[in-house]
Design a protein around this motif. Structure first.
Motif, PDB file in Angstrom:
ATOM      1  N   GLU A  60       0.845  -1.194   0.000  1.00  0.00           N
ATOM      2  CA  GLU A  60       0.000   0.000   0.000  1.00  0.00           C
ATOM      3  C   GLU A  60       0.883   1.246   0.000  1.00  0.00           C
ATOM      4  OE1 GLU A  60      -3.835  -1.107   2.563  1.00  0.00           O
ATOM      5  OE2 GLU A  60      -1.962  -1.427   3.655  1.00  0.00           O
ATOM      6  N   ILE A  61       0.309   2.363  -0.372  1.00  0.00           N
ATOM      7  CA  ILE A  61       1.049   3.627  -0.371  1.00  0.00           C
ATOM      8  C   ILE A  61       1.098   4.171   1.052  1.00  0.00           C
ATOM      9  CG2 ILE A  61       1.232   5.945  -1.365  1.00  0.00           C
ATOM     10  CD1 ILE A  61       1.432   3.569  -3.341  1.00  0.00           C
ATOM     11  N   LEU A  79      -2.868   9.574  -5.472  1.00  0.00           N
ATOM     12  CA  LEU A  79      -2.939   8.208  -4.960  1.00  0.00           C
ATOM     13  C   LEU A  79      -3.653   7.285  -5.939  1.00  0.00           C
ATOM     14  CD1 LEU A  79      -3.769   8.881  -1.195  1.00  0.00           C
ATOM     15  CD2 LEU A  79      -1.670   7.869  -2.092  1.00  0.00           C
ATOM     16  N   SER A  83      -1.858   4.073  -7.807  1.00  0.00           N
ATOM     17  CA  SER A  83      -2.452   2.739  -7.715  1.00  0.00           C
ATOM     18  C   SER A  83      -2.711   2.162  -9.095  1.00  0.00           C
ATOM     19  CB  SER A  83      -3.754   2.808  -6.916  1.00  0.00           C
ATOM     20  OG  SER A  83      -4.368   1.542  -6.849  1.00  0.00           O
ATOM     21  N   TYR A  84      -3.229   3.001 -10.000  1.00  0.00           N
ATOM     22  CA  TYR A  84      -3.520   2.543 -11.363  1.00  0.00           C
ATOM     23  C   TYR A  84      -2.251   2.081 -12.071  1.00  0.00           C
ATOM     24  CZ  TYR A  84      -4.427   2.753 -16.358  1.00  0.00           C
ATOM     25  OH  TYR A  84      -4.486   2.448 -17.693  1.00  0.00           O
ATOM     26  N   GLN A  87      -0.546  -1.134 -10.573  1.00  0.00           N
ATOM     27  CA  GLN A  87      -1.232  -2.363 -10.949  1.00  0.00           C
ATOM     28  C   GLN A  87      -1.122  -2.643 -12.442  1.00  0.00           C
ATOM     29  OE1 GLN A  87      -5.018  -3.159  -9.159  1.00  0.00           O
ATOM     30  NE2 GLN A  87      -4.563  -1.976  -7.324  1.00  0.00           N
ATOM     31  N   HIS A 116      -5.145  -8.038  -7.665  1.00  0.00           N
ATOM     32  CA  HIS A 116      -5.241  -6.598  -7.869  1.00  0.00           C
ATOM     33  C   HIS A 116      -6.419  -5.916  -7.180  1.00  0.00           C
ATOM     34  CE1 HIS A 116      -2.468  -7.356 -11.384  1.00  0.00           C
ATOM     35  NE2 HIS A 116      -1.892  -6.348 -10.761  1.00  0.00           N
ATOM     36  N   CYS A 118      -6.384  -5.150  -4.131  1.00  0.00           N
ATOM     37  CA  CYS A 118      -5.313  -4.250  -3.750  1.00  0.00           C
ATOM     38  C   CYS A 118      -4.075  -4.988  -4.229  1.00  0.00           C
ATOM     39  CB  CYS A 118      -5.276  -3.976  -2.243  1.00  0.00           C
ATOM     40  SG  CYS A 118      -5.182  -5.462  -1.248  1.00  0.00           S
ATOM     41  N   LEU A 119      -2.941  -4.375  -4.269  1.00  0.00           N
ATOM     42  CA  LEU A 119      -1.778  -5.035  -4.848  1.00  0.00           C
ATOM     43  C   LEU A 119      -1.247  -6.073  -3.857  1.00  0.00           C
ATOM     44  CD1 LEU A 119       0.007  -5.241  -7.310  1.00  0.00           C
ATOM     45  CD2 LEU A 119       1.461  -3.445  -6.362  1.00  0.00           C
ATOM     46  N   ILE A 167       6.019   3.168   0.358  1.00  0.00           N
ATOM     47  CA  ILE A 167       5.030   2.098   0.405  1.00  0.00           C
ATOM     48  C   ILE A 167       5.056   1.433   1.777  1.00  0.00           C
ATOM     49  CG2 ILE A 167       5.136   1.639  -2.079  1.00  0.00           C
ATOM     50  CD1 ILE A 167       6.806  -0.874  -1.397  1.00  0.00           C
TER      51      ILE A 167
END
Length: 256
Positions: A60-61, A79, A83-84, A87, A116, A118-119, A167
Motif C-alpha cells: 500500500e502507499i 494516490l 495505484s492505477y 497495478q 489486484h 489491492c496489490l 510504500i
C-alpha cells in the motif's frame, strides 16, 4: 505398495486416505498389512511436499508522498494514479524479478500469483520453517526494502509525476491453511509419542480410544482437541506440556 506409489505420484493419495485405511485395517485385524501402511505413511511424509501456508504480501502507499515541483494534482488524485500505474505495470511476479528472486532464495517458498483488488503478491510456504523465515524477513524490514526497490521505479515516478512514493508492506495472517496446523500437530504428536512420561500416563487410554499405533493415536487425540476450538485445544496442549515437563510444545502451534 506399487499402486500406492503410483497414486502418490499422481497426487491422488493423501494422508487422510492413508489414515482411513489404517482404521479399516485395524478393525479387520490385518496387522501385517497395517504395519506396511504405517511404514509407507512415514516415507510418504518425506516424499510428498505439502503446502503449509498461503501468504499475501500486501503493498500500500504510505505517508510522506512527494509530488514533483511541476505536479499540481490533489493528493487523492495522485494516490489513484499511483495505484492505477502500479497495478498496470505489475501483472505477475515476472514483472518484479528482484522481489521474486529475493523471495525464492529464502528457501521453501514459491511465488504463486499477483492479485489486484489491492496489490497483493501471493506466495506459498512449503514448510513451517519457510513461513517463520518469511516472517523474520518482514519484521526486519527486508521485505519492505525489496518491494520499495522493485515497485517504485523511475518509470513509475515519471508516469505519476512523483518524486517519492513510500510504500507499506504487510503480511496477511488470515490465509494460514489447515495444513500448517496439521503439520504442527504431527510434530507435537511425534514428540509426545517418544516421551516416556507421556506414554506411561496416557498410552493405554489413547490406544483404547484411537487404536494400537501410538503415533497415530496421539495425532488423532490432538486433532480431536482442535475440533473443540483453537483456544480449548491450546489450553489442553499447554496443560499437558506442563504436566509432563515439555513446556515448548505449544510453540509449535504459534503461527504468528
Amino acid at each position: 505398495m506399487d499402486v500406492f506409489l503410483q497414486l502418490e505420484e499422481q497426487g491422488d493419495l493423501t494422508e487422510s486416505n492413508l489414515n482411513l485405511l489404517l482404521d479399516i485395517l485395524h478393525i479387520m485385524k490385518r496387522k501385517p498389512l497395517k504395519n506396511k501402511v504405517v511404514d509407507f505413511l512415514e516415507t510418504h511424509h518425506q516424499r510428498t511436499p505439502r503446502q503449509f501456508a498461503e501468504v499475501a504480501i500486501t503493498v500500500e502507499i504510505g505517508d510522506g508522498l512527494k509530488l514533483q515541483a511541476t505536479n499540481t494534482m490533489s493528493k487523492e488524485k495522485a494516490l489513484a494514479m499511483i495505484s492505477y500505474f502500479m497495478q498496470s505495470n505489475v501483472k505477475s511476479w515476472n514483472d518484479v524479478p528482484q522481489a521474486r528472486s529475493y523471495i525464492e532464495q529464502l528457501g521453501g517458498i514459491t511465488c504463486e500469483r499477483v492479485q489486484h483488488a489491492c496489490l497483493q503478491f501471493i506466495v506459498k510456504c512449503s514448510t513451517s520453517v519457510a513461513w517463520k523465515k518469511l516472517q523474520s524477513e518482514f519484521e526486519e524490514g527486508k521485505l519492505q526494502a525489496v518491494f520499495q526497490t522493485a515497485l517504485i521505479t523511475d518509470k513509475l515516478l515519471e508516469q505519476t509525476g512523483m518524486s517519492e512514493i513510500p510504500i507499506v508492506v504487510t503480511l496477511s495472517k488470515e490465509n494460514i491453511s489447515v495444513e500448517l496446523v496439521s503439520h504442527a500437530l504431527r510434530e507435537i504428536g511425534d514428540k509426545l509419542a517418544a516421551d516416556d512420561e507421556f506414554l506411561s500416563r496416557y498410552s493405554h487410554s489413547m490406544q483404547s480410544s484411537y487404536g494400537p499405533d501410538i503415533r497415530t493415536a496421539t495425532y488423532k487425540m490432538l486433532s480431536d482437541w482442535m475440533k473443540l476450538g483453537k483456544e480449548t485445544a491450546y489450553r489442553k496442549i499447554s496443560e499437558l506440556s506442563e504436566e509432563i515437563g515439555l513446556p515448548s510444545l505449544l510453540k509449535k502451534l504459534d503461527l504468528g
